[in-house]
Scaffold this motif. Structure first.
Motif, PDB file in Angstrom:
ATOM      1  N   ILE A 252      10.372   2.638   6.009  1.00  0.00           N
ATOM      2  CA  ILE A 252       9.706   1.701   5.099  1.00  0.00           C
ATOM      3  C   ILE A 252       8.403   1.234   5.744  1.00  0.00           C
ATOM      4  N   VAL A 255       5.577   3.782   5.582  1.00  0.00           N
ATOM      5  CA  VAL A 255       4.876   3.808   4.304  1.00  0.00           C
ATOM      6  C   VAL A 255       3.841   2.675   4.240  1.00  0.00           C
ATOM      7  N   LEU A 256       4.231   1.507   4.737  1.00  0.00           N
ATOM      8  CA  LEU A 256       3.359   0.331   4.618  1.00  0.00           C
ATOM      9  C   LEU A 256       2.130   0.402   5.533  1.00  0.00           C
ATOM     10  N   ILE A 270      13.573  -7.514   3.898  1.00  0.00           N
ATOM     11  CA  ILE A 270      14.227  -6.976   2.699  1.00  0.00           C
ATOM     12  C   ILE A 270      15.599  -7.633   2.601  1.00  0.00           C
ATOM     13  N   VAL A 283      11.734  -7.541  -1.594  1.00  0.00           N
ATOM     14  CA  VAL A 283      10.939  -7.079  -0.448  1.00  0.00           C
ATOM     15  C   VAL A 283       9.773  -8.051  -0.274  1.00  0.00           C
ATOM     16  N   ILE A 285       6.433  -8.863   1.917  1.00  0.00           N
ATOM     17  CA  ILE A 285       5.519  -8.165   2.818  1.00  0.00           C
ATOM     18  C   ILE A 285       4.331  -9.072   3.102  1.00  0.00           C
ATOM     19  N   ILE A 303       2.524  -0.209  -3.831  1.00  0.00           N
ATOM     20  CA  ILE A 303       3.605  -0.286  -2.831  1.00  0.00           C
ATOM     21  C   ILE A 303       4.932   0.114  -3.477  1.00  0.00           C
ATOM     22  N   ARG A 304       5.148  -0.340  -4.716  1.00  0.00           N
ATOM     23  CA  ARG A 304       6.399  -0.033  -5.416  1.00  0.00           C
ATOM     24  C   ARG A 304       6.625   1.486  -5.488  1.00  0.00           C
ATOM     25  N   LEU A 307       7.302   3.039  -1.755  1.00  0.00           N
ATOM     26  CA  LEU A 307       8.495   2.689  -0.969  1.00  0.00           C
ATOM     27  C   LEU A 307       9.557   3.787  -1.067  1.00  0.00           C
ATOM     28  N   SER A 310      11.980   3.888  -4.017  1.00  0.00           N
ATOM     29  CA  SER A 310      11.508   3.874  -5.403  1.00  0.00           C
ATOM     30  C   SER A 310      12.256   4.907  -6.253  1.00  0.00           C
ATOM     31  N   CYS A 322      13.963  -4.060  -8.235  1.00  0.00           N
ATOM     32  CA  CYS A 322      13.237  -4.199  -6.962  1.00  0.00           C
ATOM     33  C   CYS A 322      12.046  -5.137  -7.165  1.00  0.00           C
ATOM     34  N   ILE A 324       8.801  -7.019  -5.421  1.00  0.00           N
ATOM     35  CA  ILE A 324       7.932  -7.009  -4.236  1.00  0.00           C
ATOM     36  C   ILE A 324       7.105  -8.285  -4.229  1.00  0.00           C
TER      37      ILE A 324
END
Ligand SMILES: [Zn+2]
Length: 346
Positions: A252, A255-256, A270, A283, A285, A303-304, A307, A310, A322, A324
């Motif tokens: 995770i 990805v960020l 999370i 989530v 962030i 971001i959705r 992730l 997703s 989910c 965010i």
């Protein structure tokens, strides 16, 4: 706490000496420099004894002295009949290797100044960055070992492809689902579970030892036919179930890292919340700066989609929601701090 008989210790050191001679990192011609805490680590004790048994000249440096002294010892030309002229094999934990390789480059030393043929590490995760640094400093591929004090008679060693091959003469490796404890499909992430073979462990046999380390079985192209794992991916302690599937913080965070609007390395929380209508995965962030409403909405959508969960079945079906939330700078004191690849220089 675990116990070995003297016979077991003798057996492990002999096997290690034989393995070292087969793979040419130990043997009568070698000069071996060890930066391992011999009084704290059973692996260091076994390796030191194995080096001695193989007839190598052993330089147990422990963790004393400074980096320059350690480098000078590697550089030193020694005239010992029947041996290489310089240290030919180096053993150190990843953090120490990182510092030593960095110092070597800082001093402007080149691979050809050394006589190192083999470098091995273990005891912690070896990153891709560390492999690259070691190759740059000494022109050698870093070899990695994976084992634990509790299962010292068995383990895995890296091949030329950098994958870890399990020593199948010494035990069985199973990869099990962290929740159901059933074997996972080949290639899926699961917990490494070890069983030792008789007579390696007579005093304390290891039966289906649950390591909590997450691994993935792979088909390695190197040609060795033993069971291989890619690397140790993480620990079950950090696992999250999102949308019916298991996820871990490291992917995770990976990805960020692509979003410059976020604090880097990423900080996030999370959690799952059971609300009246459905399960929500929240989530949170942390942002690096304050964003406009429009920019926030756009970032959340990006971001959705990015992730790893997703595409999880329950999220796709809409039975898990989910959410965010972008948090203001400095607002997250994360219990799990995402780490960029590579150990922190000492
Ligand atoms: Zn391989």
């Amino acid at each position: 706490m675990f116990f070995l008989t003297s016979q077991e210790f003798e057996r492990f050191t002999s096997l290690q000496a034989i393995a070292g001679m087969v793979y040419d990192f130990l043997g009568p011609a070698h000069i071996v420099q060890l930066h391992l805490p011999a009084d704290l680590s059973i692996a260091a004790k076994i390796l030191t004894q194995a080096a001695n048994k193989s007839g190598a000249l052993t330089l147990p440096m422990g963790l004393v002295g400074d980096l320059d002294e350690s480098l000078d010892s590697l550089l030193q030309k020694r005239d010992v009949p029947g041996k290489f002229r310089q240290v030919s094999a180096l053993f150190a934990a990843p953090g120490y290797l990182w510092a030593l390789a960095s110092r070597s480059l800082q001093r402007g030393l080149r691979p050809e100044d050394f006589g190192i043929k083999n470098i091995s590490s273990g005891g912690a995760k070896v990153s891709r960055d560390l492999r690259a640094l070691v190759t740059k400093a000494w022109g050698v591929t870093l070899r990695e070992g994976y084992s634990m004090a509790e299962m010292v008679s068995t383990g895995a060693y890296s091949c030329d492809e950098g994958n870890l091959h399990f020593l199948e003469y010494s035990g069985i490796l199973e990869v099990l689902d962290p929740v159901t404890r059933e074997p996972v499909k080949f290639g899926d992430v699961g917990v490494a579970v070890f069983t030792s073979f008789y007579p390696d462990r007579e005093l304390m046999p290891i039966l289906r030892y649950w390591t909590r380390d997450l691994v993935r079985l792979i088909a390695c192209p190197c040609g060795q036919i033993t069971v291989a794992i890619e690397e140790v991916i993480g620990r079950t302690d950090h696992m999250m179930i999102v949308g019916g599937q298991n996820f871990y913080p490291q992917p995770i965070g990976d990805v960020l890292t692509a979003f410059s609007e976020l604090v880097q390395p990423p900080r996030f929380h999370i959690r799952n919340e059971e609300r009246t209508t459905m399960l929500h995965t929240i989530v949170e962030i942390e942002c690096a700066t304050t964003l406009t409403e429009a920019a926030r909405a756009e970032l959340v959508e990006k971001i959705r989609l990015a992730l790893p969960f997703s595409g999880a079945m329950h999220i796709q079906l809409g039975v898990v929601q989910c959410e965010i939330h972008l948090m203001s700078p400095g607002s997250i004191a994360a219990p799990f701090r995402y780490k960029l690849q590579g150990p922190t220089p000492v």
